[in-house]
Design a protein around this motif. Structure first.
Motif, PDB file in Angstrom:
ATOM      1  N   ASP A 181       0.841  -1.194   0.000  1.00 52.56           N
ATOM      2  CA  ASP A 181       0.000   0.000   0.000  1.00 52.56           C
ATOM      3  C   ASP A 181       0.879   1.248   0.000  1.00 52.56           C
ATOM      4  O   ASP A 181       1.909   1.289   0.692  1.00 52.56           O
ATOM      5  CB  ASP A 181      -0.904   0.026   1.231  1.00 52.56           C
ATOM      6  CG  ASP A 181      -1.969  -1.054   1.182  1.00 52.56           C
ATOM      7  OD1 ASP A 181      -2.287  -1.509   0.065  1.00 52.56           O
ATOM      8  OD2 ASP A 181      -2.474  -1.445   2.254  1.00 52.56           O
ATOM      9  N   PRO A 182       0.512   2.268  -0.755  1.00 53.37           N
ATOM     10  CA  PRO A 182       1.357   3.475  -0.824  1.00 53.37           C
ATOM     11  C   PRO A 182       1.540   4.169   0.519  1.00 53.37           C
ATOM     12  O   PRO A 182       2.590   4.776   0.762  1.00 53.37           O
ATOM     13  CB  PRO A 182       0.609   4.364  -1.827  1.00 53.37           C
ATOM     14  CG  PRO A 182      -0.790   3.836  -1.863  1.00 53.37           C
ATOM     15  CD  PRO A 182      -0.677   2.376  -1.614  1.00 53.37           C
ATOM     16  N   GLU A 183       0.535   4.085   1.399  1.00 55.71           N
ATOM     17  CA  GLU A 183       0.650   4.755   2.712  1.00 55.71           C
ATOM     18  C   GLU A 183       1.747   4.167   3.577  1.00 55.71           C
ATOM     19  O   GLU A 183       2.213   4.810   4.522  1.00 55.71           O
ATOM     20  CB  GLU A 183      -0.683   4.684   3.450  1.00 55.71           C
ATOM     21  CG  GLU A 183      -1.800   5.499   2.826  1.00 55.71           C
ATOM     22  CD  GLU A 183      -2.529   4.741   1.739  1.00 55.71           C
ATOM     23  OE1 GLU A 183      -3.479   5.318   1.158  1.00 55.71           O
ATOM     24  OE2 GLU A 183      -2.162   3.581   1.467  1.00 55.71           O
TER      25      GLU A 183
ATOM     26  N   LEU B 280       4.730   3.493   2.482  1.00 52.22           N
ATOM     27  CA  LEU B 280       6.015   3.857   1.882  1.00 52.22           C
ATOM     28  C   LEU B 280       6.386   5.288   2.231  1.00 52.22           C
ATOM     29  O   LEU B 280       5.515   6.137   2.417  1.00 52.22           O
ATOM     30  CB  LEU B 280       5.936   3.697   0.362  1.00 52.22           C
ATOM     31  CG  LEU B 280       5.512   2.310  -0.128  1.00 52.22           C
ATOM     32  CD1 LEU B 280       5.270   2.330  -1.631  1.00 52.22           C
ATOM     33  CD2 LEU B 280       6.581   1.268   0.227  1.00 52.22           C
TER      34      LEU B 280
ATOM     35  N   THR C 198       7.533   9.192   1.883  1.00 49.89           N
ATOM     36  CA  THR C 198       7.371  10.263   0.912  1.00 49.89           C
ATOM     37  C   THR C 198       8.741  10.686   0.395  1.00 49.89           C
ATOM     38  O   THR C 198       9.788  10.302   0.945  1.00 49.89           O
ATOM     39  CB  THR C 198       6.681  11.471   1.548  1.00 49.89           C
ATOM     40  OG1 THR C 198       7.551  12.004   2.566  1.00 49.89           O
ATOM     41  CG2 THR C 198       5.348  11.080   2.170  1.00 49.89           C
TER      42      THR C 198
ATOM     43  N   ARG D 224       6.118   7.777  -4.521  1.00 54.04           N
ATOM     44  CA  ARG D 224       6.716   6.914  -3.499  1.00 54.04           C
ATOM     45  C   ARG D 224       7.264   5.636  -4.131  1.00 54.04           C
ATOM     46  O   ARG D 224       6.537   4.892  -4.791  1.00 54.04           O
ATOM     47  CB  ARG D 224       5.676   6.574  -2.427  1.00 54.04           C
ATOM     48  CG  ARG D 224       5.020   7.811  -1.838  1.00 54.04           C
ATOM     49  CD  ARG D 224       4.170   7.494  -0.631  1.00 54.04           C
ATOM     50  NE  ARG D 224       3.447   8.686  -0.168  1.00 54.04           N
ATOM     51  CZ  ARG D 224       2.861   8.792   1.017  1.00 54.04           C
ATOM     52  NH1 ARG D 224       2.903   7.781   1.864  1.00 54.04           N
ATOM     53  NH2 ARG D 224       2.222   9.902   1.347  1.00 54.04           N
TER      54      ARG D 224
ATOM     55  N   VAL E  13       8.501   1.890  -4.344  1.00 53.97           N
ATOM     56  CA  VAL E  13       8.240   0.617  -3.683  1.00 53.97           C
ATOM     57  C   VAL E  13       9.547  -0.018  -3.230  1.00 53.97           C
ATOM     58  O   VAL E  13       9.650  -0.567  -2.126  1.00 53.97           O
ATOM     59  CB  VAL E  13       7.468  -0.325  -4.623  1.00 53.97           C
ATOM     60  CG1 VAL E  13       7.366  -1.734  -4.023  1.00 53.97           C
ATOM     61  CG2 VAL E  13       6.071   0.238  -4.892  1.00 53.97           C
TER      62      VAL E  13
ATOM     63  N   VAL F 232       6.691   2.491  -8.627  1.00 55.79           N
ATOM     64  CA  VAL F 232       6.396   3.654  -7.795  1.00 55.79           C
ATOM     65  C   VAL F 232       4.882   3.852  -7.766  1.00 55.79           C
ATOM     66  O   VAL F 232       4.172   3.529  -8.729  1.00 55.79           O
ATOM     67  CB  VAL F 232       7.074   4.948  -8.303  1.00 55.79           C
ATOM     68  CG1 VAL F 232       8.588   4.834  -8.270  1.00 55.79           C
ATOM     69  CG2 VAL F 232       6.589   5.316  -9.703  1.00 55.79           C
ATOM     70  N   TRP F 233       4.394   4.357  -6.655  1.00 54.34           N
ATOM     71  CA  TRP F 233       3.028   4.860  -6.566  1.00 54.34           C
ATOM     72  C   TRP F 233       3.093   6.374  -6.771  1.00 54.34           C
ATOM     73  O   TRP F 233       4.034   7.028  -6.300  1.00 54.34           O
ATOM     74  CB  TRP F 233       2.423   4.580  -5.193  1.00 54.34           C
ATOM     75  CG  TRP F 233       2.003   3.179  -4.914  1.00 54.34           C
ATOM     76  CD1 TRP F 233       2.697   2.234  -4.213  1.00 54.34           C
ATOM     77  CD2 TRP F 233       0.760   2.564  -5.286  1.00 54.34           C
ATOM     78  NE1 TRP F 233       1.983   1.065  -4.129  1.00 54.34           N
ATOM     79  CE2 TRP F 233       0.779   1.237  -4.779  1.00 54.34           C
ATOM     80  CE3 TRP F 233      -0.354   2.999  -5.992  1.00 54.34           C
ATOM     81  CZ2 TRP F 233      -0.281   0.351  -4.952  1.00 54.34           C
ATOM     82  CZ3 TRP F 233      -1.409   2.117  -6.170  1.00 54.34           C
ATOM     83  CH2 TRP F 233      -1.379   0.813  -5.660  1.00 54.34           C
TER      84      TRP F 233
ATOM     85  N   TRP G 173      -4.322   7.332  -6.119  1.00 54.62           N
ATOM     86  CA  TRP G 173      -3.098   6.539  -6.255  1.00 54.62           C
ATOM     87  C   TRP G 173      -3.088   5.704  -7.538  1.00 54.62           C
ATOM     88  O   TRP G 173      -4.058   5.020  -7.866  1.00 54.62           O
ATOM     89  CB  TRP G 173      -2.936   5.615  -5.053  1.00 54.62           C
ATOM     90  CG  TRP G 173      -2.504   6.298  -3.798  1.00 54.62           C
ATOM     91  CD1 TRP G 173      -3.206   6.421  -2.634  1.00 54.62           C
ATOM     92  CD2 TRP G 173      -1.252   6.960  -3.582  1.00 54.62           C
ATOM     93  NE1 TRP G 173      -2.473   7.120  -1.706  1.00 54.62           N
ATOM     94  CE2 TRP G 173      -1.267   7.461  -2.249  1.00 54.62           C
ATOM     95  CE3 TRP G 173      -0.122   7.187  -4.359  1.00 54.62           C
ATOM     96  CZ2 TRP G 173      -0.202   8.176  -1.695  1.00 54.62           C
ATOM     97  CZ3 TRP G 173       0.948   7.897  -3.808  1.00 54.62           C
ATOM     98  CH2 TRP G 173       0.897   8.375  -2.496  1.00 54.62           C
TER      99      TRP G 173
ATOM    100  N   LEU H 204      -0.356   2.956  -9.595  1.00 55.76           N
ATOM    101  CA  LEU H 204       0.866   2.160  -9.514  1.00 55.76           C
ATOM    102  C   LEU H 204       1.550   2.137 -10.874  1.00 55.76           C
ATOM    103  O   LEU H 204       0.973   1.699 -11.873  1.00 55.76           O
ATOM    104  CB  LEU H 204       0.543   0.724  -9.079  1.00 55.76           C
ATOM    105  CG  LEU H 204       1.762  -0.211  -8.996  1.00 55.76           C
ATOM    106  CD1 LEU H 204       2.719   0.229  -7.888  1.00 55.76           C
ATOM    107  CD2 LEU H 204       1.337  -1.661  -8.810  1.00 55.76           C
TER     108      LEU H 204
ATOM    109  N   ARG I 192      -5.673   1.979  -8.179  1.00 54.13           N
ATOM    110  CA  ARG I 192      -5.497   1.242  -6.929  1.00 54.13           C
ATOM    111  C   ARG I 192      -6.408   0.017  -6.851  1.00 54.13           C
ATOM    112  O   ARG I 192      -6.054  -0.980  -6.199  1.00 54.13           O
ATOM    113  CB  ARG I 192      -5.750   2.166  -5.741  1.00 54.13           C
ATOM    114  CG  ARG I 192      -5.326   1.543  -4.416  1.00 54.13           C
ATOM    115  CD  ARG I 192      -5.290   2.540  -3.302  1.00 54.13           C
ATOM    116  NE  ARG I 192      -4.733   1.947  -2.099  1.00 54.13           N
ATOM    117  CZ  ARG I 192      -4.477   2.617  -0.990  1.00 54.13           C
ATOM    118  NH1 ARG I 192      -4.732   3.919  -0.925  1.00 54.13           N
ATOM    119  NH2 ARG I 192      -3.966   2.010   0.063  1.00 54.13           N
TER     120      ARG I 192
END
Length: 293
Positions: free
Chosen positions: A126-128, A130, A132, A163, A165, A183-184, A251, A253, A275
Motif C-alpha cells: 500500500d502506498p501509505e 512507503l 514520501t 513513493r 516501492v 512507484v506509486w 493513487w 501504480l 489502486r
C-alpha cells in the motif's frame, strides 16, 4: 491543493495566441533543461483544446528533438490531421528559438463499448506504508553530485506525491538488480471545480510518466543515473495508450521494466494501474543512456 500543484496547473494552462497556436511557459528541471514530461503534457493540452469535448485521448506518440530552454516560452502549433466519425487525430510541434524541439501525434476517440480484458495488477505494498520524497530523498544526499541536486529533486516533485516501492537506482549504485521498478504516484492535492477535467488527468499522468521510466535500465547495470554522475541520459521518444478512465489525484501504480539496452540507448516499458486493479495506461520510452568517458 498544494501551491506546487497550483503552479503545475498554471504551467499546463496554455495561452491561445492564434487559431491552433498556443504558448506555454517553461521552467528548469532538475537538470538545466526543460523537463520532457512538461513538454509532452503541454503538447497534449494544445492538441486537446482543438478536439470536441466528447472525445477522449487514447494514445500519443512523441519524439524529443532538442533540449528545451527553460528561460524561454514554448510555442505549440497544432495540425488538424483528421476528424472522423469516431476518431480525431492531431499533430503538435513545439517550437523554441525558431526551431522544433518536440513532435507529438495524439489520437482521440468517442466512448465505445467493446471487448474488455487486461493483464492483472502486480503485487505492491500500500502506498501509505512507503516513505514520501521528503522522507526518503535526504537519506541519499551523500550520493548526489552536489548539494543542489537534493533541493532540485524535491522542488521538481513537489506537485506529485511519488513513493518508491523499492530503493531507487541512486540508492543502490554499484549493485546490479532485476531491471524492474515500481512507484506509486498521485498529485499533491485533489483536483476539483474547473480543473477537474478528463483531459487534465491524462496530461498530468503524461507529465509524471517521464520521471522514472528509465530507472529500470539503470538498475540492470547498477548505475545511479545523472544524480550520481555515472550515466548521462535524455528521453528520445515516448508512447502512451490510455485504456480506461482514471484520476491523477488518486493513487496509481507505475510498474516499470526494461527489456533491452544497447547502442547507447535503453528501453523502458510500463503499465499504470489504478489502486483497485484496473489497467489504465501502457507506456514505452527509449532514451539515451551513456556512460561518461
Amino acid at each position: 491543493m498544494s501551491q506546487a500543484l497550483r503552479s503545475l496547473l498554471d504551467l499546463l494552462d496554455l495561452e491561445r495566441i492564434e487559431q491552433d497556436i498556443f504558448r506555454g511557459q517553461s521552467r528548469s528541471a532538475v537538470v538545466p533543461r526543460v523537463f520532457g514530461g512538461q513538454v509532452a503534457a503541454q503538447a497534449l493540452v494544445a492538441a486537446g483544446r482543438t478536439v470536441p469535448a466528447d472525445r477522449y485521448a487514447h494514445s500519443l506518440h512523441a519524439y524529443f528533438l532538442v533540449a528545451g530552454d527553460p528561460g524561454a516560452p514554448i510555442v505549440y502549433t497544432v495540425d488538424r490531421i483528421r476528424d472522423g466519425r469516431s476518431f480525431t487525430t492531431r499533430r503538435v510541434v513545439a517550437i523554441q528559438h525558431g526551431q522544433p524541439i518536440f513532435h507529438l501525434s495524439a489520437s482521440f476517440q468517442t466512448h465505445e463499448e467493446g471487448l474488455d480484458h487486461q493483464e492483472p495488477m502486480p503485487d505492491a505494498p500500500d502506498p501509505e506504508t512507503l516513505p514520501t520524497a521528503e522522507e526518503m530523498l535526504p537519506r541519499y544526499a551523500d550520493r548526489f553530485t552536489d548539494d543542489g541536486v537534493l533541493r532540485r529533486l524535491l522542488e521538481a516533485r513537489a506537485a506529485v506525491d511519488l513513493r518508491y516501492v523499492h530503493e531507487p537506482p541512486f540508492a543502490t549504485a554499484g549493485t546490479a538488480r532485476e531491471p524492474r521498478s515500481q512507484v506509486w504516484f498521485r498529485t499533491n492535492g485533489k483536483l476539483d471545480g474547473e480543473v477537474d477535467q478528463p483531459l487534465l488527468h491524462v496530461c498530468l499522468a503524461t507529465y509524471v510518466s517521464d520521471m522514472t521510466l528509465l530507472d529500470s535500465v539503470l538498475l540492470a547495470h547498477g548505475r545511479g543515473g545523472w544524480v550520481t554522475g555515472d550515466v548521462v541520459g535524455a528521453s528520445l521518444d515516448h508512447a502512451m495508450w490510455f485504456h480506461r478512465p482514471f484520476r491523477a489525484d488518486e493513487w496509481l501504480l507505475y510498474d516499470q521494466r526494461s527489456p533491452s539496452a544497447s547502442g547507447g540507448r535503453g528501453l523502458g516499458q510500463a503499465r499504470i494501474y489504478t489502486r483497485d486493479g484496473r489497467l489504465a495506461i501502457s507506456v514505452i520510452q527509449e532514451g539515451v543512456v551513456r556512460v561518461p568517458r
